[in-house]
Design an enzyme around this catalytic site. Structure first.
Site, mmCIF file in Angstrom:
data_model
loop_
_atom_site.group_PDB
_atom_site.id
_atom_site.type_symbol
_atom_site.label_atom_id
_atom_site.label_comp_id
_atom_site.label_asym_id
_atom_site.label_seq_id
_atom_site.Cartn_x
_atom_site.Cartn_y
_atom_site.Cartn_z
ATOM 1 N N SER A 22 0.822 -1.219 0.000
ATOM 2 C CA SER A 22 0.000 0.000 0.000
ATOM 3 C C SER A 22 0.854 1.266 0.000
ATOM 4 C CB SER A 22 -0.905 0.000 1.237
ATOM 5 O OG SER A 22 -1.553 1.246 1.332
ATOM 6 N N SER A 24 -0.476 4.080 0.955
ATOM 7 C CA SER A 24 -1.110 4.997 1.905
ATOM 8 C C SER A 24 -0.202 5.417 3.065
ATOM 9 C CB SER A 24 -2.400 4.376 2.446
ATOM 10 O OG SER A 24 -3.309 4.210 1.398
ATOM 11 N N LYS A 73 -14.378 -3.580 1.770
ATOM 12 C CA LYS A 73 -15.198 -2.363 1.702
ATOM 13 C C LYS A 73 -16.683 -2.581 2.011
ATOM 14 C CE LYS A 73 -12.236 0.149 -1.383
ATOM 15 N NZ LYS A 73 -12.188 1.174 -2.398
ATOM 16 N N ASP A 109 -13.629 7.465 -2.914
ATOM 17 C CA ASP A 109 -13.070 7.120 -4.236
ATOM 18 C C ASP A 109 -13.602 8.041 -5.337
ATOM 19 O OD1 ASP A 109 -11.509 5.094 -3.302
ATOM 20 O OD2 ASP A 109 -12.926 3.500 -3.783
ATOM 21 N N ASN A 157 -22.270 -0.435 -19.388
ATOM 22 C CA ASN A 157 -21.562 -1.545 -18.744
ATOM 23 C C ASN A 157 -21.723 -2.821 -19.549
ATOM 24 O OD1 ASN A 157 -20.018 -2.504 -16.408
ATOM 25 N ND2 ASN A 157 -21.805 -3.821 -16.067
ATOM 26 N N ARG A 158 -20.741 -3.727 -19.398
ATOM 27 C CA ARG A 158 -20.767 -4.984 -20.153
ATOM 28 C C ARG A 158 -21.889 -5.912 -19.688
ATOM 29 N NH1 ARG A 158 -15.419 -8.618 -19.825
ATOM 30 N NH2 ARG A 158 -15.893 -8.274 -17.635
ATOM 31 N N VAL A 236 -9.623 6.086 -15.025
ATOM 32 C CA VAL A 236 -9.265 5.801 -13.626
ATOM 33 C C VAL A 236 -8.021 4.918 -13.528
ATOM 34 C CG1 VAL A 236 -11.657 6.007 -12.808
ATOM 35 C CG2 VAL A 236 -10.729 3.741 -13.323
ATOM 36 N N GLY A 262 -5.462 8.064 -14.049
ATOM 37 C CA GLY A 262 -5.942 7.856 -12.678
ATOM 38 C C GLY A 262 -4.938 8.035 -11.551
HETATM 39 P P1 NAD Z 1 -14.554 -3.993 -10.585
HETATM 40 O O1 NAD Z 1 -14.140 -5.402 -10.793
HETATM 41 O O2 NAD Z 1 -15.497 -3.669 -9.499
HETATM 42 O O3 NAD Z 1 -15.186 -3.432 -11.950
HETATM 43 C C1 NAD Z 1 -14.580 -3.668 -13.187
HETATM 44 C C2 NAD Z 1 -15.401 -3.034 -14.300
HETATM 45 O O4 NAD Z 1 -14.689 -3.213 -15.526
HETATM 46 C C3 NAD Z 1 -16.778 -3.642 -14.482
HETATM 47 O O5 NAD Z 1 -17.680 -2.621 -14.848
HETATM 48 C C4 NAD Z 1 -16.565 -4.612 -15.640
HETATM 49 O O6 NAD Z 1 -17.746 -4.852 -16.372
HETATM 50 C C5 NAD Z 1 -15.587 -3.827 -16.480
HETATM 51 N N1 NAD Z 1 -14.784 -4.631 -17.403
HETATM 52 C C6 NAD Z 1 -13.719 -5.417 -17.113
HETATM 53 N N2 NAD Z 1 -13.249 -6.004 -18.240
HETATM 54 C C7 NAD Z 1 -14.049 -5.593 -19.253
HETATM 55 C C8 NAD Z 1 -14.063 -5.835 -20.643
HETATM 56 N N3 NAD Z 1 -13.168 -6.626 -21.225
HETATM 57 N N4 NAD Z 1 -15.011 -5.233 -21.385
HETATM 58 C C9 NAD Z 1 -15.909 -4.408 -20.816
HETATM 59 N N5 NAD Z 1 -15.937 -4.122 -19.508
HETATM 60 C C10 NAD Z 1 -15.019 -4.718 -18.733
HETATM 61 O O7 NAD Z 1 -13.195 -3.187 -10.442
HETATM 62 P P2 NAD Z 1 -12.980 -1.723 -9.858
HETATM 63 O O8 NAD Z 1 -12.538 -1.853 -8.481
HETATM 64 O O9 NAD Z 1 -14.161 -0.912 -10.171
HETATM 65 O O10 NAD Z 1 -11.721 -1.227 -10.713
HETATM 66 C C11 NAD Z 1 -11.834 -0.860 -12.088
HETATM 67 C C12 NAD Z 1 -10.544 -0.168 -12.525
HETATM 68 O O11 NAD Z 1 -10.394 1.036 -11.782
HETATM 69 C C13 NAD Z 1 -9.264 -0.959 -12.270
HETATM 70 O O12 NAD Z 1 -8.428 -0.787 -13.373
HETATM 71 C C14 NAD Z 1 -8.664 -0.286 -11.037
HETATM 72 O O13 NAD Z 1 -7.255 -0.380 -10.983
HETATM 73 C C15 NAD Z 1 -9.080 1.145 -11.279
HETATM 74 N N6 NAD Z 1 -9.139 1.955 -10.043
HETATM 75 C C16 NAD Z 1 -8.322 3.020 -9.952
HETATM 76 C C17 NAD Z 1 -8.362 3.812 -8.833
HETATM 77 C C18 NAD Z 1 -7.443 4.995 -8.705
HETATM 78 O O14 NAD Z 1 -7.246 5.480 -7.582
HETATM 79 N N7 NAD Z 1 -6.925 5.503 -9.785
HETATM 80 C C19 NAD Z 1 -9.278 3.538 -7.819
HETATM 81 C C20 NAD Z 1 -10.118 2.446 -7.978
HETATM 82 C C21 NAD Z 1 -10.037 1.642 -9.096
#
Ligand code: NAD
Length: 311
Positions: A22, A24, A73, A109, A157-158, A236, A262
């Site tokens: 982490s 943090s 969470k 977030d 969303n997918r 992000v 991000g």
């Molecule tokens: P999650 O598993 O909860 O959600 C993933 C999302 O991506 C879903 O909506 C899923 O449908 C979609 N997805 C994944 N593969 C796909 C594909 N091939 N086609 C279409 N949609 C697809 O994950 P999360 O926690 O929401 O994280 C998502 C991203 O955000 C990650 O890359 C994570 O590293 C990033 N993130 C960044 C920060 C930051 O501080 N910058 C914070 C949180 C999350």
């Protein structure tokens, strides 16, 4: 660090697993040192089954607060005394504040994105936003944008099941009188998605499409004509620092300063939490300079040390 620890020093930390990477502790301990706040911040390994005993320990040891990361969470949200509006809507908590044994759960977030955009001179107030994804990060972004005054959020969303969950959260926001127009579509409606992006002010990718290593080099946006000078593109993802979506946007008409990755979200979600813990603004510019100096001296970048702990 050890020379300033006294009998009055308070403990804070981050809980989740895996947690050893982490970023943090580096961020928060810098900020405590900066303000001369008598607190130390550590990382604690904790899985979902250990959440209740960890919260009991927080009360017992009068720990001021904790950040929460995967996979705790939702379980933390189920065990709070109080929840902030965003945490309640999403059903997830990334920041716990302990006020004399009363634990309040917050979700910062989404603030991470809104504050990072603000740091780039961009306001989401009155804006039409297209949001790709409906996972954890996407829901935090959707709710915060609506709470903070976006005109509309259109979610693509997918999967239909997760999309339906997003719609439920949106409907609860409407019931509470939050005046943001919400729409929900499947990514399979590709033409509709491209048209929506063309007409939007801000496009936010909150999926993992584009992320290293599995999805690097991929983007959900395949029609390059959607990009234009006025469109803000936020991804992000922080690894890689520049995703395919971002490079496509810059190559096809978006202004470079309006295309944002991000990395700042990591920092600004922490700034939101720091304010909740201390009432003070995180010294963001000083922290950025400190992290850049560490990186120049060979320490891993915040995004790299946070690699195993998405947020
Ligand atoms: P999650 O598993 O909860 O959600 C993933 C999302 O991506 C879903 O909506 C899923 O449908 C979609 N997805 C994944 N593969 C796909 C594909 N091939 N086609 C279409 N949609 C697809 O994950 P999360 O926690 O929401 O994280 C998502 C991203 O955000 C990650 O890359 C994570 O590293 C990033 N993130 C960044 C920060 C930051 O501080 N910058 C914070 C949180 C999350």
């Amino acid at each position: 660090m050890d020379t300033r620890i006294s009998g009055k020093t308070r403990l804070m930390g981050v809980i989740g697993t895996p947690i050893r990477h982490s970023g943090s502790p580096v961020m928060y301990n810098f900020c405590f040192d900066y303000y001369g706040i008598d607190c130390v911040y550590l990382a604690f390994d904790c899985d979902e089954s250990q959440v209740k005993e960890t919260l009991a320990a927080m009360r017992r040891l009068n720990i001021r607060g904790a950040n929460v990361t995967m996979p705790c969470k939702q379980e933390v949200a189920r065990n709070m005394d109080r929840l902030s509006p965003a945490a309640k809507l999403i059903g997830a908590v990334n920041t716990i504040v302990n006020d004399n044994g009363v634990l309040t759960g917050h979700m910062t977030d989404g603030m991470g994105v809104v504050l990072d955009l603000k740091d780039h001179g961009i306001s989401i107030v009155g804006k039409n936003i297209v949001l790709l994804g409906a996972g954890g990060a996407a829901m935090a972004v959707m709710v915060q944008c609506a709470l903070d005054g976006a005109k509309s959020v259109t979610v693509f969303n997918r999967g239909a099941q997760t999309l339906a969950k997003a719609q439920k959260i949106g409907e609860r926001m409407m019931e509470e009188g939050i005046p943001c127009k919400m729409e929900y579509h499947l990514l399979a409606e590709e033409q509709l998605m491209h048209d929506a992006i063309r007409g939007a002010d801000v496009l936010i990718n909150a999926t993992s499409v584009g992320m290293r290593p599995m999805q690097e080099g991929k983007s959900l946006v395949t029609d390059m004509t959607v990009f234009h000078e006025e469109l803000v593109v936020y991804d992000v993802i922080y690894n890689p620092l520049v995703t395919k979506l971002m490079s496509d946007a810059m190559t096809n008409g978006c202004r470079e300063e309006n295309v944002i990755g991000g990395k700042g979200m990591l920092l600004w979600q922490g700034a939101g939490a720091f304010k909740l813990y201390t009432g003070l603004d995180m010294p963001a510019q000083e922290l950025k300079a400190f992290l850049a100096k560490r990186e120049a001296e060979g320490a891993p970048a915040l995004a790299d040390i946070a690699e195993n702990v998405p947020y």
